[in-house]
Structure formats: structure tokens, C-alpha cells
Write a protein that holds these residues in place. Structure first.
Motif, PDB file in Angstrom:
ATOM      1  N   THR A   1     -21.338 -15.085  11.062  1.00  0.00           N
ATOM      2  CA  THR A   1     -21.573 -13.993   9.864  1.00  0.00           C
ATOM      3  C   THR A   1     -19.830 -14.212  10.408  1.00  0.00           C
ATOM      4  OG1 THR A   1     -21.607 -12.621  12.381  1.00  0.00           O
ATOM      5  CG2 THR A   1     -23.496 -12.757  10.863  1.00  0.00           C
ATOM      6  N   ILE A   2     -19.845 -15.163   9.917  1.00  0.00           N
ATOM      7  CA  ILE A   2     -17.933 -14.954  10.156  1.00  0.00           C
ATOM      8  C   ILE A   2     -17.426 -14.509   8.503  1.00  0.00           C
ATOM      9  CG2 ILE A   2     -15.963 -16.595   9.763  1.00  0.00           C
ATOM     10  CD1 ILE A   2     -17.302 -16.335  12.476  1.00  0.00           C
ATOM     11  N   VAL A   3     -15.871 -13.774   8.520  1.00  0.00           N
ATOM     12  CA  VAL A   3     -15.556 -12.783   7.605  1.00  0.00           C
ATOM     13  C   VAL A   3     -14.241 -13.450   7.503  1.00  0.00           C
ATOM     14  CG1 VAL A   3     -17.597 -11.300   7.048  1.00  0.00           C
ATOM     15  CG2 VAL A   3     -16.202 -10.698   8.619  1.00  0.00           C
ATOM     16  N   GLY A   4     -13.552 -13.251   6.598  1.00  0.00           N
ATOM     17  CA  GLY A   4     -12.128 -13.431   6.285  1.00  0.00           C
ATOM     18  C   GLY A   4     -12.171 -14.902   6.316  1.00  0.00           C
ATOM     19  N   GLY A   5     -11.960 -15.858   6.854  1.00  0.00           N
ATOM     20  CA  GLY A   5     -12.087 -17.202   7.101  1.00  0.00           C
ATOM     21  C   GLY A   5     -11.233 -17.615   8.519  1.00  0.00           C
ATOM     22  N   VAL A   6     -12.176 -16.200   9.433  1.00  0.00           N
ATOM     23  CA  VAL A   6     -11.012 -16.684  10.447  1.00  0.00           C
ATOM     24  C   VAL A   6     -11.506 -17.322  11.530  1.00  0.00           C
ATOM     25  CG1 VAL A   6     -10.693 -14.082  11.284  1.00  0.00           C
ATOM     26  CG2 VAL A   6     -13.628 -15.160  11.651  1.00  0.00           C
ATOM     27  N   VAL A   7     -13.006 -18.388  11.106  1.00  0.00           N
ATOM     28  CA  VAL A   7     -13.320 -19.994  11.228  1.00  0.00           C
ATOM     29  C   VAL A   7     -13.165 -20.307  10.180  1.00  0.00           C
ATOM     30  CG1 VAL A   7     -14.259 -21.049  12.412  1.00  0.00           C
ATOM     31  CG2 VAL A   7     -13.974 -18.892  13.670  1.00  0.00           C
ATOM     32  N   PRO A   8     -13.001 -21.067   9.906  1.00  0.00           N
ATOM     33  CA  PRO A   8     -12.834 -22.279   9.006  1.00  0.00           C
ATOM     34  C   PRO A   8     -14.054 -22.435   8.994  1.00  0.00           C
ATOM     35  CG  PRO A   8     -10.432 -22.299   9.595  1.00  0.00           C
ATOM     36  CD  PRO A   8     -11.431 -21.824  10.120  1.00  0.00           C
ATOM     37  N   LYS A   9     -14.183 -22.550   6.937  1.00  0.00           N
ATOM     38  CA  LYS A   9     -16.462 -23.152   6.844  1.00  0.00           C
ATOM     39  C   LYS A   9     -16.576 -25.164   7.374  1.00  0.00           C
ATOM     40  CE  LYS A   9     -18.653 -21.081   3.265  1.00  0.00           C
ATOM     41  NZ  LYS A   9     -18.088 -19.707   3.300  1.00  0.00           N
TER      42      LYS A   9
END
Length: 678
Positions: A508-516
Motif C-alpha cells: 500500500t505504498i504511496v508517494g514512492g517511499v519504496v520505489p516500484k
């Protein structure tokens, strides 16, 4: 094709429970018909059949043996089949090609129940069979009592064709119920005709009337004669016996003492007069035996010999077989008549013959072979028995590991009721079969034939684990070396799922805190950890969600995030109240009804949950018990079951579900495996 020769051919399987005297009967037949000059004995290990080292060591048949002889102008081929239930696959595969069957058993009422599975198979396949009660010198019950007990286990009418003459407890002769001629046995020579003993006239008359009444059920003319009290001609009785036996409508009973040759000649007379010619057997299978356009044969047994490679024992159903003939595109390299281990090369063979063919590489037992590219009709073959006993095996010499699969595959071609696998969870090589002796014979063959000595141990139980509680956990991996560092940072939600749901990974990552591009690394780290959870076993029924994290523009990588996920899982899973799960099998046990109470006790005593029991359909006097049983309790189950059911109880099983291991047992498992702590 010479029809007269075909009519004068018989192939007969000799079957029956272990220790009934099948091999002794065959030795007597070969001696009486002049095929051998002296009889071999099982104790001395010099019989024509049972000649393999594995059979000699155990003094029992472990595979099908073949012997051919002649008697009164007839060519007779005998298949001596194993009696032990553990080698039933050998027997069933061979019976498919038999024209008639002699069931050899002792006249012990209590043991006749052990014939049930065999009689069921014969009737399902409609294979003509008769009974030879051996060791009549040891009979504790009266002949008609034994006959009645036989009727209880046979679905076909059982009829006496002889009646015993006794002096005190000794069997001294018999009365032929067709001719009403009495005979006196003599060691080493045929029985002499004698006058019918006065004191037996009434008993003989009752037994004969019983035989005629059963035959009259299938012959209206004979029925009329009996109603009008007209004595039927012997020719008519013999014709009825032949017709009814050939159609598997009746089971005639003979008797004798095989190790003294008593009763062997009348048995042979019945085989040539009453058993069907091979043309009849082929026609009943819907084939045209004399059709020369296509030769059809079926493989009954595959041997791998030390000298000549693969040898296929076949039954010819249609047409002629010639050396060098192409069968399913493979050349027949030699045709042989077998006499135990001896091979005699022959140029050709005809319908009804059972012969061996050399070097049919890649052809397995049960296969239908044709002189055309492929058979016009595939002949039915015996079902493969489900495995019921397993051992984990490892080669004594580590260097031999590369040879195992090739040797085991050859063993399975010789004996299709063996099965092996490399277990996905435990990584063990597991050999499956029909019982302890069955697997010991297979291991002996691995050592002798393929120079592969093995050590064995009980297969590990593929335990799993899961969790009871949810948690949130943070995992950070930071590593600095001379050049680039490594950095991964994850927040995971771990929660349990319902039993059987498996494993799910979400993010549920938002804002790219862990890149795809790093998220697959997180999932990989989670999955790798779950292969070996906090208790030391694969984890199931868990949901993991990646909720947050952070990264470094230079030092982060997929590998770093994988490591971070592993760190998070290691810390988090220990807090989730891990529990140990064991596989539960769904088991259906079949056994004689008189043994059902013992079976229920056996199941309960192994932590089994009994689901119910009911009569086994189409099996008179048998029950089926269904239950859930932990796999951990199954190892010696078949051994105990057979000991409680005179050797005939059996079961089928399949994996059903996972269940939590009870507390004390869990501690014991973890102590033994040296895994984890809760």
C-alpha cells in the motif's frame, strides 16, 4: 494357422494365499508330466520358480515365474504367482493374460477369507478359475464344511467335482463326482480305480446332486432330467462343466496333497478337458484369434536380466508372433520359452502362447503391442495398486546419488506398484510400495542388480507452521563498505489467514517511499523467510502487507530491500504466536466385517477421527471405515492393519488438511527436530 494346435494349448496361472503350496504344486505338475526328473524343494532353494536370490532368501514367491510342459498332447504353460498381498500387483498383471486359474489354498475354514480380494479380481475380469485344496492330510474340518466356507467368500457358485476317501484321519483317495468312479492314491504313480466305498455312497450322492443342481441353473435340459430323475449322461455333465467354467459361471473344487503328487493328475485332466482353449479366451475379449492381418500381444511382466537386458513376458491374443517382427515400431529381438530362469529360443509363437521377447526397450508392463504401427484395440490392463508404505532412502556412497533415478525407474518398470519421489518439502528420496517385505526386496535388487546399497530411515513428516496473532514490524538493512553502501527500509503488517488460504503479499505504498523496482525484492525476502519459520518449518496461511519504508538514492537496491524484509519477518513472526501444523490424511480402510471393531480401535489408537463405517459395496461380509488420520501416525499402519485382518485389510488415502499439533506432541516434535522455540 493350425487350429488343432491352438485347441491343445492352455495357459494357467497358479495363485493363492502365501504358504498354500503353489510352488510345490507346480513342482509336482512338472514332475508328473515329465518336464523334470526330480522335484525341487523350497527349503533347498532349487525349485523351477522362486529362483531369484530375493525369493530364495525369503522362501517365498516375489515375482511371476513361468514353466511350460506337455500332458496328453496338450502344451501347458503355468504362471506361478506370488501369494503375499505385498506382491499382488505381480499377480494381477499376470492374471490378465491367463486362460484359467488354479487357486491353491489350505482347507482351513478360518483362512479362506483371505481369498476374497483374489476372487473379486477374477470375477471382475471374468477369468475362469477352480480351487485346489492342498495339504488335505492336515484338514481339521470336514470337506463339505470347507466347501460351505468357500461359498461364503465366492460370488460365483462353488461346486465339488471330487469327494474325499479317508481312512481314519488319512486321505487315501477320492471319488470323481462326474463318473462316480472311486480312486485310491499311490505315491509316485496314478491313482487306481476301486469300487465305491459303501459307507460313502450317501455322502457322495449328496455332493454329486449339489454339483448337478448348480449346473442345472445354467442348463434347462439338465434341469428337466433332474426333475424327472433321469440320470444325465457323463458327456452332458462334462460339456456343462466346460461351458460354465469357460464363462466364469462356476468354481469347481478339487483337492490333494501336492508334495506327494496326490490329486495332481485329476487336476491336470480338468485343465485340458474343462478350461477354455486360447481362441475362446481371445474371442471373449472381442478379438479375432486367427486374424493374420494384425498380431496383438500384451506385456504381462517386465524383467531386467543381468546378461540380456530387458525381457518382456507377453501373452499372444491374436495372430502369430515371429522373431524380428516390429511391434509398435520396436523390433522383437528374440522369442523365448521360459522354464524358471532358463530361456529356450524359439522362432515363432501362436495365439494363447505366453513367451518372452528380448529388448523391447521403452515398452512397459500392461502395454498392448501390434504388428501394425499402433494397435487397433488397446487391451485392458490391471489397475496400479495405491502405495501404502514408505521409506526414505539414501545411497551408502554419496557418489552414487547420480545413479539413483535411473535404477529406481528400472525397478518401477519391473514392478509398477513401486513408486518414488523426491519430496518437495523434506528433499528426501522416498520409495513407496505395498509393505515392508516389498520394499526390502526392491532394496535388495538395487544392491544386487545395480550395485546401489542404500541406507533407510522413516520419512520425515512434512510439518508446517502458521501464526495466531497479527503484528506490525519495522526492518532496516544498512551496510557500509568502501564504495557504495546498501540500504533498505520496510514496514510490514503480518496477519494470520484462515486455514488453507495460503500466502498473500500486498503493498500500500504511496508517494514512492519504496520505489516500484524494489517491491519485488521485498516480496522475495518475505517468501524466502517463510520457507523456514520461527519453529523451523515452512509457513502457511499468512498475509503480509508492505505499508511504508524509505530508500537511499545511491545505496538502495532490490537486494537490500530483500534483506530488510527478511529482518522484519524474523523479528515480527516470533511475536505472532507461531503454531505447529501437521498433515491430516483422509483414509478409507477396507476389511472383513468381523475385523471392523479391531480396525476402529487401531484408528482411534493413532489419534484418528472416525468419520463412519458402512458395508463395502459389492463385497459380501466386508466393511469400509472412513477416518481422518495424522500422517505422523501412518508409517506402520498397513503392517498393523494386516496383522489384525489375516493379511487382507487395506486402505487408500489422500491429503486432506492441516491441523494444529497437540501441545505435548508439539514439544516432542520440536525437541526431535531441534527446531525453533515457541
Amino acid at each position: 494357422m493350425n487350429h488343432k494346435v491352438l485347441e491343445n494349448t492352455r495357459n494357467v496361472a497358479i495363485v493363492g494365499p502365501y504358504s498354500g503350496g503353489k510352488t510345490t504344486l507346480l513342482e509336482s505338475i512338472l514332475y508328473v508330466t515329465g518336464a523334470t526328473t526330480r522335484k525341487g524343494s523350497i527349503k533347498e532353494g532349487n525349485t523351477i520358480s522362486d529362483s531369484s536370490p530375493e525369493a530364495k532368501e525369503r522362501q517365498m514367491s516375489v515375482e511371476v515365474s513361468v514353466a511350460t510342459t506337455t500332458y496328453q498332447g496338450f502344451e501347458l504353460t503355468f504362471l506361478d504367482c506370488p501369494g503375499s498381498i505385498e506382491f499382488a500387483q505381480e499377480t494381477y498383471n499376470a492374471l490378465v493374460g491367463a486362460g484359467a486359474v488354479i487357486i491353491v489354498c489350505e482347507p482351513e475354514i478360518d483362512r479362506l477369507l483371505t481369498l476374497s480380494p483374489l476372487l473379486k479380481f477374477l470375477d471382475k475380469w471374468e477369468i475362469p478359475h477352480l480351487v485346489f485344496l492342498n495339504k488335505m492330510d492336515r484338514a481339521k474340518n470336514r470337506f463339505m464344511e470347507v466347501l460351505y466356507a468357500l461359498k461364503e467368500v465366492s460370488t460365483r457358485p462353488v461346486i465339488p467335482q471330487q469327494y474325499p476317501i479317508r481312512q481314519q484321519d488319512e486321505l487315501i483317495g477320492y471319488i470323481d463326482l462326474v463318473t462316480e468312479q472311486a480312486y485310491h492314491y499311490h505315491p509316485g504313480s496314478p491313482a487306481d480305480p476301486i469300487p465305491l466305498p459303501e459307507h460313502l455312497k450317501e455322502e457322495e450322492h449328496r455332493a454329486r446332486h449339489e454339483m448337478l443342481e448348480v449346473l442345472a441353473d445354467f442348463d434347462d435340459h439338465l434341469l428337466e432330467e433332474l426333475i424327472e430323475e433321469i440320470e444325465p449322461p457323463q458327456e452332458e455333465i462334462l460339456k456343462d462343466l466346460k461351458q460354465d467354467l469357460s464363462a466364469d459361471l462356476i468354481v469347481p473344487v478339487f483337492f490333494g496333497i501336492a508334495d506327494q503328487d496326490y490329486g495332481v493328475r485329476p487336476l491336470l485332466d480338468a485343465i485340458i478337458k474343462e478350461a477354455p482353449a486360447p481362441t475362446v479366451t481371445s474371442e471373449r475379449r472381442g478379438l479375432k484369434p486367427t486374424n493374420q492381418e494384425e498380431t496383438l500381444v500384451q506385456v504381462l511382466k517386465t524383467y531386467f536380466t543381468q546378461q540380456g537386458g530387458q525381457l518382456s513376458l507377453v501373452r499372444i491374443w491374436q495372430g502369430d508372433l515371429t522373431d524380428g517382427m516390429m511391434l509398435n515400431g520396436v523390433r522383437a529381438a528374440g522369442i523365448y520359452r521360459l522354464m524358471g530362469v532358463q530361456q529356450k529360443s524359439i522362432g515363432s509363437a501362436s495365439v494363447g502362447d505366453i513367451v518372452a521377447i528380448g529388448r523391447l526397450e521403452g515398452i512397459t508392463t500392461g502395454t498392448t503391442l501390434s504388428s501394425k504401427d499402433k494397435p487397433s484395440k488397446a487391451l485392458p490392463k490391471a489397475d496400479i495398486l495405491e502405495p501404502v508404505y514408505a521409506l526414505a532412502i539414501t545411497p551408502e556412497n554419496r557418489k552414487d546419488e547420480v545413479k539413483i533415478s535411473g535404477a529406481l525407474n528400472k525397478l518401477m518398470i519391473e514392478d509398477p506398484s513401486l513408486y518414488w519421489e523426491q519430496h518437495g518439502d523434506t528433499k528426501e528420496v522416498i520409495l513407496w510400495g505395498q509393505g515392508e517385505i516389498h520394499l526390502q526386496v526392491a532394496l535388495d535388487r538395487l544392491r544386487r542388480k545395480y550395485n546401489l546399497p542404500m541406507t533407510t530411515h522413516l520419512p520425515q513428516v512434512p510439518y508446517k507452521e502458521t501464526i495466531r496473532q497479527a503484528t506490525k514490524v519495522h526492518g532496516r538493512y544498512k551496510h557500509q563498505t568502501g564504495g557504495h553502501g546498501a540500504f533498505g527500509d520496510v514496514y510490514l503488517d503480518i496477519k494470520p489467514l484462515d486455514r488453507g488460504e495460503g500466502f498473500f503479499f500486498h503493498e500500500t505504498i504511496v508517494g514512492g517511499v519504496v520505489p516500484k523496482q524494489y517491491i519485488p525484492g521485498v516480496e522475495m525476502g518475505v517468501r524466502e523467510y517463510l520457507a523456514h519459520g520461527p519453529l523451523g518449518f515452512p509457513v502457511v496461511d499468512v498475509d503480509v502487507t508492505l505499508t511504508d519504508g524509505s530508500y537511499h538514492s545511491v545505496d538502495s537496491s532490490e537486494h537490500a530491500f530483500k534483506q530488510a524484509a527478511r529482518i522484519a519477518m524474523t523479528e515480527g513472526m516470533a511475536k505472532c504466536n507461531p503454531i505447529l501444523l501437521e498433515p491430516i490424511l483422509s483414509v478409507t480402510v477396507s476389511a472383513p466385517a468381523e475385523c471392523t471393531a479391531k480396525v476402529l480401535q487401531l484408528v482411534s489408537g493413532r489419534r484418528g477421527q472416525i468419520l463412519g463405517y458402512e458395508p463395502r459395496s459389492d463385497w459380501k461380509g466386508w466393511d469400509q471405515v472412513t477416518a481422518h488420520l495424522p500422517q505422523a501416525e501412518m508409517h506402520n499402519f498397513i503392517i498393523e492393519l494386516r496383522s489384525l485382518t489375516m493379511g487382507v485389510g487395506t486402505f487408500i488415502w489422500e491429503y486432506d488438511h492441516l491441523q494444529e499439533v497437540p501441545g505435548k506432541l508439539k514439544d516432542r516434535v520440536l525437541e526431535v527436530t531441534g527446531n525453533g522455540h515457541s
